[in-house]
Enzyme design. Sequence first.
Site, PDB file in Angstrom:
ATOM      1  N   SER A  16      -8.839   9.468   4.178  1.00  0.00           N
ATOM      2  CA  SER A  16      -9.560   8.196   4.343  1.00  0.00           C
ATOM      3  C   SER A  16     -10.646   8.085   3.279  1.00  0.00           C
ATOM      4  O   SER A  16     -10.986   9.044   2.626  1.00  0.00           O
ATOM      5  CB  SER A  16     -10.177   8.128   5.718  1.00  0.00           C
TER       6      SER A  16
ATOM      7  N   LYS B 157       4.533  -6.647   3.637  1.00  0.00           N
ATOM      8  CA  LYS B 157       4.258  -5.236   3.389  1.00  0.00           C
ATOM      9  C   LYS B 157       4.091  -4.511   4.733  1.00  0.00           C
ATOM     10  O   LYS B 157       3.705  -5.134   5.728  1.00  0.00           O
ATOM     11  CB  LYS B 157       3.027  -5.060   2.493  1.00  0.00           C
TER      12      LYS B 157
ATOM     13  N   GLU C  96       7.223   4.740   7.666  1.00  0.00           N
ATOM     14  CA  GLU C  96       6.847   5.991   7.014  1.00  0.00           C
ATOM     15  C   GLU C  96       7.776   7.133   7.441  1.00  0.00           C
ATOM     16  O   GLU C  96       7.896   7.456   8.612  1.00  0.00           O
ATOM     17  CB  GLU C  96       5.388   6.312   7.318  1.00  0.00           C
TER      18      GLU C  96
ATOM     19  N   ASN D  84       1.042  11.174   6.748  1.00  0.00           N
ATOM     20  CA  ASN D  84      -0.149  10.849   7.530  1.00  0.00           C
ATOM     21  C   ASN D  84      -1.102  12.001   7.785  1.00  0.00           C
ATOM     22  O   ASN D  84      -2.255  11.777   8.150  1.00  0.00           O
ATOM     23  CB  ASN D  84       0.262  10.195   8.844  1.00  0.00           C
TER      24      ASN D  84
ATOM     25  N   THR E   6       2.110  -9.170  12.791  1.00  0.00           N
ATOM     26  CA  THR E   6       2.548  -8.003  12.048  1.00  0.00           C
ATOM     27  C   THR E   6       1.641  -7.723  10.875  1.00  0.00           C
ATOM     28  O   THR E   6       0.976  -8.626  10.383  1.00  0.00           O
ATOM     29  CB  THR E   6       3.945  -8.209  11.471  1.00  0.00           C
TER      30      THR E   6
ATOM     31  N   THR F  37       0.863  -1.191   0.000  1.00  0.00           N
ATOM     32  CA  THR F  37       0.000   0.000   0.000  1.00  0.00           C
ATOM     33  C   THR F  37       0.898   1.240   0.000  1.00  0.00           C
ATOM     34  O   THR F  37       1.316   1.692  -1.062  1.00  0.00           O
ATOM     35  CB  THR F  37      -0.957   0.006   1.208  1.00  0.00           C
TER      36      THR F  37
END
Lengths: 407, 407
Positions: free
Chosen positions: B407, B181, B279, B402, B192, B155
Amino acid sequence: MSETSPLARPFPALPPIAGVRLAVSRAGYKAWDRADLTYAALDPGTVVAGVTTKSKCPSPEVEWCRQTLVLGQARALVVNAGNSNAFTGNRGRSAVEAIAARVAGAIGCQPSDVFVASTGVIGVPLPIDKAEAGIDAALVAPEATWIDAANAISTTDTFPKGAVTRAVIGDRTVTLVGVIKGSGMIAPDMATMLGFIFTDAAIEASLLQRMLEGANAHSFSCITVDGDTSTSDTVLAFATGRAGNAPLTTVEDAGADAFHAALSDLCRQLAHLVVRDGEGASKFIAIDVAGASSDESAHRIAMSIANSPLVKTAIAGEDANWGRVVMAVGKAGEPAERDKLAIRFGTTQVAESGLAVEGYDEAPVAAHLKGQEIEIGVDLGLGEGQATVWTCDLTHGYISINADYRS
Amino acid sequence: MSETSPLARPFPALPPIAGVRLAVSRAGYKAWDRADLTYAALDPGTVVAGVTTKSKCPSPEVEWCRQTLVLGQARALVVNAGNSNAFTGNRGRSAVEAIAARVAGAIGCQPSDVFVASTGVIGVPLPIDKAEAGIDAALVAPEATWIDAANAISTTDTFPKGAVTRAVIGDRTVTLVGVIKGSGMIAPDMATMLGFIFTDAAIEASLLQRMLEGANAHSFSCITVDGDTSTSDTVLAFATGRAGNAPLTTVEDAGADAFHAALSDLCRQLAHLVVRDGEGASKFIAIDVAGASSDESAHRIAMSIANSPLVKTAIAGEDANWGRVVMAVGKAGEPAERDKLAIRFGTTQVAESGLAVEGYDEAPVAAHLKGQEIEIGVDLGLGEGQATVWTCDLTHGYISINADYRS
């Protein structure tokens, strides 16, 4: 000092408290051009209560305050800004003892009547010579104001923080004033940063301690900026008794409830101000959790949401990402049933019974998220447990402040 | 896809696993131009083990896998990227059942032989029509490679992640391949993100399960990016048995130790790759805690350090701010004595016995912190407890990803 937080509040007009005399001086703990030592002289008879960090590695100041709080009496407070004196071994302990001895010798009291708090970098022993020179200067300085003190105790704070409340006890009105500093490493665990409360009320030390612990549980223990708990968190409350009220000795005394309410109100105001000055904050976020299996469970779930980087960045991005709220509920480890969970932003329900509310009106949610005051409501649908905590969003400002700060 | 992480590793050459056939297709879960459905066909006789999130709000895929894992057999795996299907009520459950039924009907197996995992946005039911069309396409697609699969399950990942290890069992060499991933919402709690391991070894399902749980405890459970735990975390291990080794049935069997070691090595490699794609990550950080009162206590202290925003931003700023490490030790709530604590960066001891090491050489510390591979060592000085966890730093990149994600 960074740019003032967009969530800042103007410093209120704070009245003097009979029996408290403030002074500030320049100890020069850092290479800055400002007062960094705050001194409060307290009339004989002043009682004290306090709550301190639950960190397993507390500063020597915290250990000192814990010892002296047992006696319940205070004649002076010294606050150092720019150096926390934490994790400095015997030299740190010696510095605190030297400060207490210096003040005690000058004003004629026991060293244990002198309270000390320090904030700033960890691991550098507080220079005793600078502290002593600062104290000597403060002892002869002209009287300072509350805003002077609020500024002098600050470190990375972007605005001075203070509040006032009052209570009627019998035929007297007593006044409570507080000043506080933040503004990173904020997730106090039964205490907070450095906060100092002064009142002219007459009250027994043990009752004041009990009331402060109660107020703390619904204020300083319900805020978080970054989930990091300081080694130096300390809140002290001093009561001079100069208002002349019939001394409060039990919770049943006339006026005790009113005083407790005023103390709780003051603590909540001060706690909110710390969140409003959270490093990089652009939104003030209230998180209400209801329907949990207990109040304690609700509190842990609320703190899990408040400390989630993904929730905090979503709010920074004005994104109604309730999926991240679900995630934070799920990771709290507390009783939760996915298919009973309901979530709202502001007053708009966005998820219910384990799934999104079909076609909910996005306009009021978007409008709410554009504001500075955000409310996230979670109902677990399990029981009667309830809690509210307050936090701020996580922005580039936080990274800038903390990745550039040098120890 | 964002810019490739500076900590990325090239995708290794991964051999085929006998009994595993891969395919990818475009279900179109998002408006993107890429394969987002991954299909693995598994030979009859394949056994399976798995670990899943401890979130109290798991996705329907996680619930499905938990149920089917009990049977220990697998014939197919379907992975959807772009939609996690979490928190979608009955519609989400129906989507998983429809996927399992579609595959079972096509290849002639039980629905319970079909494993399903999904990753992406929470709260949007997985569209059954797109899933079914994607499966139908995958069933007739040409065979895909490991890198195709690693890309299709991704993703926000910035690079495909895979690893290989081998073990000798008797006269046969067995091969283990994994793809995984990340790369946000990463603080798996006994599991995880989505990770898939395939081996040609012959091994009983219950033993594979036991070994996977052991490997997980020292790999996926020892990494964190942001302290946020996903509702969909899943690691599955499939063993086709096609290598022809004498089947492993107990830990005492010849070759069982070697296989367990290879599985653990693979899991650790995959876990490290997830951290390397955290990230916004610019530094890979290993945190070694020793001298704790127990291994569990050491793990909790290490995770407290790894999840501290102040430690993570200090590393991003290349600042040897060991005071923040002290803070994170202190807030963990585990047994710690300030005056026994020792801290090192790389191989340089910077604090010992409760205070800074006088005049320690800052040059190697500064050089170490400028690198991409950071090591923080903490010795509690209390007992024999030890743990290592891995994380990354906290940078502006995390906030950008983020706070802008919608969303």
